[in-house]
Design a protein around this motif. Structure first.
Motif, PDB file in Angstrom:
ATOM      1  N   GLU A  27       0.827  -1.219   0.000  1.00 28.68           N
ATOM      2  CA  GLU A  27       0.000   0.000   0.000  1.00 28.68           C
ATOM      3  C   GLU A  27       0.857   1.262   0.000  1.00 28.68           C
ATOM      4  O   GLU A  27       0.418   2.308  -0.500  1.00 28.68           O
ATOM      5  CB  GLU A  27      -0.943   0.009   1.213  1.00 28.68           C
ATOM      6  CG  GLU A  27      -2.150  -0.900   1.030  1.00 28.68           C
ATOM      7  CD  GLU A  27      -3.133  -0.870   2.205  1.00 28.68           C
ATOM      8  OE1 GLU A  27      -4.290  -1.263   2.010  1.00 28.68           O
ATOM      9  OE2 GLU A  27      -2.719  -0.485   3.331  1.00 28.68           O
ATOM     10  N   GLU A  39     -11.410  -6.522  16.601  1.00 30.12           N
ATOM     11  CA  GLU A  39     -11.360  -7.474  15.475  1.00 30.12           C
ATOM     12  C   GLU A  39     -10.665  -8.772  15.870  1.00 30.12           C
ATOM     13  O   GLU A  39     -11.120  -9.855  15.496  1.00 30.12           O
ATOM     14  CB  GLU A  39     -10.659  -6.824  14.275  1.00 30.12           C
ATOM     15  CG  GLU A  39     -10.615  -7.722  13.046  1.00 30.12           C
ATOM     16  CD  GLU A  39     -10.059  -7.030  11.810  1.00 30.12           C
ATOM     17  OE1 GLU A  39      -9.731  -5.828  11.891  1.00 30.12           O
ATOM     18  OE2 GLU A  39      -9.923  -7.716  10.766  1.00 30.12           O
ATOM     19  N   ASP A  90     -15.435  -6.069   4.059  1.00 30.07           N
ATOM     20  CA  ASP A  90     -14.049  -5.674   4.275  1.00 30.07           C
ATOM     21  C   ASP A  90     -13.409  -5.566   2.884  1.00 30.07           C
ATOM     22  O   ASP A  90     -14.107  -5.636   1.862  1.00 30.07           O
ATOM     23  CB  ASP A  90     -13.317  -6.689   5.168  1.00 30.07           C
ATOM     24  CG  ASP A  90     -12.329  -6.001   6.125  1.00 30.07           C
ATOM     25  OD1 ASP A  90     -11.980  -4.839   5.870  1.00 30.07           O
ATOM     26  OD2 ASP A  90     -11.925  -6.625   7.110  1.00 30.07           O
TER      27      ASP A  90
END
Ligand SMILES: CSC[C@H]1O[C@@H](n2cnc3c(O)ncnc32)[C@H](O)[C@@H]1O
Ligand SMILES: [Zn+2]
Length: 429
Positions: free
Chosen positions: A89, A212, A297
């Motif tokens: 990313e 999470e 997601d």
């Protein structure tokens, strides 16, 4: 005013009854005018053999991660993010994100999704792509403090708030915004204390990952002697209109807190199973009155953006985790993917009734795997695939007709995304 009549099908009503009837839509205001026995429209969209249902709402996504579909699989969250996802990313450009988002938009439209929430980077590009697609979205620039000095971290928060202020109401109101700190462990406490009140002043809701994994929850509990959502509450991050993603490892106190505050939870069953994060306590949330929505997601942890899959996964995982076949029934998951998602995102949609936004999916039930139709809601939850959607309508505009996407050039989008994905991965090597 010009009107569109979606004619000849059966309609899924807000009480989950299914009856023959038409839906009349004002395609200028984007509103549902009437349902059932309706007047003729200026134009007609055929729905014979189909079920007309509310457009699906994907309440937690990182759209441009379509570029990373299949790039890194079979690892738990922490190592997946740190070893694979964040390094690649770091190489993303605005044009990569535009290409990946457009690919996501095609995938969403094709599977009957009319609204989604997105937390990512280069959000002005994402907003423009959403405007072009005709869909509806809640968009936020994701803030991550990991690896940043204070100046860079502060700039990240500023960017998130600037984007939220500037783009709220963009694309004729189809784009709304959110302030999106990544999670309670990846964003610095002192900056949250400074910037959360600024988001409140701007009237922008919050959306973040919470509870999470155990690896995320345990250090907070050890360090602070309180539960993560109690810590979030202390920071002013648990309010009405806010919505948290995952909520896998919430305890009874946290469930109650979310119910009291009116904060919604976005259940992401496929991502939670794939990363082996766990099974969210969906029956507890629903019994406590917490609004539960569904999210895919990102495509890198799912690996698609098909909310029909997500409904099925939510039901199956819920039953499996509870050891109870009646846990998380068909109606519950259809509600999560429609009205629950709309409520979490603050949209006047998710239910087919006069006065609501005309966000609709027309599902072709004349397929072998949907025959017979003893119970249409059962078919939606357990047997329908995104590819069964025939037409998608958002804000009264037909964005897909007979499986042809009208707002984006599907082939060009696919080619461009594949090129950007290949270049991106080559740069990251
Ligand atoms: C700051 S933009 C969003 C950020 O979140 C990362 N991400 C993708 N999936 C997950 C997940 O399941 N939990 C936490 N973070 C996730 C994404 O790669 C971006 O870096
Ligand atoms: Zn996420």
């Amino acid at each position: 005013m010009t009107t569109l009549r979606i004619a000849g099908g059966r309609v899924l009503h807000p009480d989950f009854s299914v009856r023959e009837g038409d839906v009349l839509v004002d395609d200028e205001s984007g509103e549902i005018l009437a349902v059932g026995d309706v007047a003729d429209g200026d134009a007609t969209l055929d729905a014979h053999g189909c079920l007309v249902m509310p457009g699906l709402v994907n309440a937690h996504c990182h759209a441009a991660m379509t570029l990373l579909r299949g790039y890194a699989d079979d690892k738990p969250l922490e190592s997946w993010l740190r070893e694979d996802v964040w390094p690649v990313e770091a190489e993303l450009t605005d044009t990569d994100i535009r290409a990946g988002t457009e690919l996501a938009l095609v995938e969403l439209v094709k599977a009957g999704t009319t609204a989604f929430a997105d937390m990512y980077f280069s959000m002005p590009e994402v907003a423009e792509a959403v405007a072009e697609s005709g869909l509806r979205a809640r968009l936020g620039h994701g803030v991550v403090g990991v690896g940043k000095d204070e100046e860079a971290a502060r700039a990240d928060h500023e960017e998130s708030l600037d984007f939220a202020r500037e783009y709220d109401g963009y694309a004729d109101g189809r784009v709304r915004t959110i302030y999106t700190p990544h999670s309670l462990t990846t964003v610095d406490e002192s900056l949250l204390r400074e910037y959360v009140p600024k988001a409140r002043e701007a009237g922008v809701p919050l959306h973040y990952h919470a509870n999470e994994t155990r690896d995320e929850v345990d250090p907070i509990v050890e360090e602070r002697d309180e539960r993560p959502l109690e810590y979030a509450d202390d920071l002013g991050m648990v309010e009405e209109d806010d919505f948290v993603a995952h909520g896998v490892h919430s305890d009874a106190r946290e469930v109650e807190l979310l119910a009291e505050r009116g904060t919604a939870v976005v259940h992401c069953p496929a991502s939670n199973m794939k990363l082996a994060s766990g099974a969210a306590p969906i029956p507890s949330y629903r019994e406590a009155g917490v609004t539960v929505a569904l999210g895919t997601d990102g495509a890198a942890s799912n690996n698609d953006l098909d909310l029909f899959d997500e409904m099925r996964d939510a039901a199956m995982l819920g039953k499996h985790a509870a050891g109870d076949a009646s846990a998380v029934p068909a109606e519950a998951v259809v509600e999560m993917a429609t009205a629950g998602g709309a409520d979490a995102l603050g949209l006047d949609a998710g239910r087919i009734e006069a006065g609501r936004r005309a966000d609709l999916a027309v599902v072709d039930f004349e397929a072998a795997h949907l025959t017979p139709t003893h119970d249409a809601v059962s078919n939606l939850a357990y047997a329908t695939r995104g590819s069964d959607v025939r037409h998608t309508i958002c804000d009264g505009e037909v964005v897909m007709c007979d499986r042809e996407v009208l707002t984006l050039d599907e082939d060009a989008v696919r080619e461009r995304a594949a090129e950007h994905a290949a270049d991106l991965v080559a740069r990251a090597e």
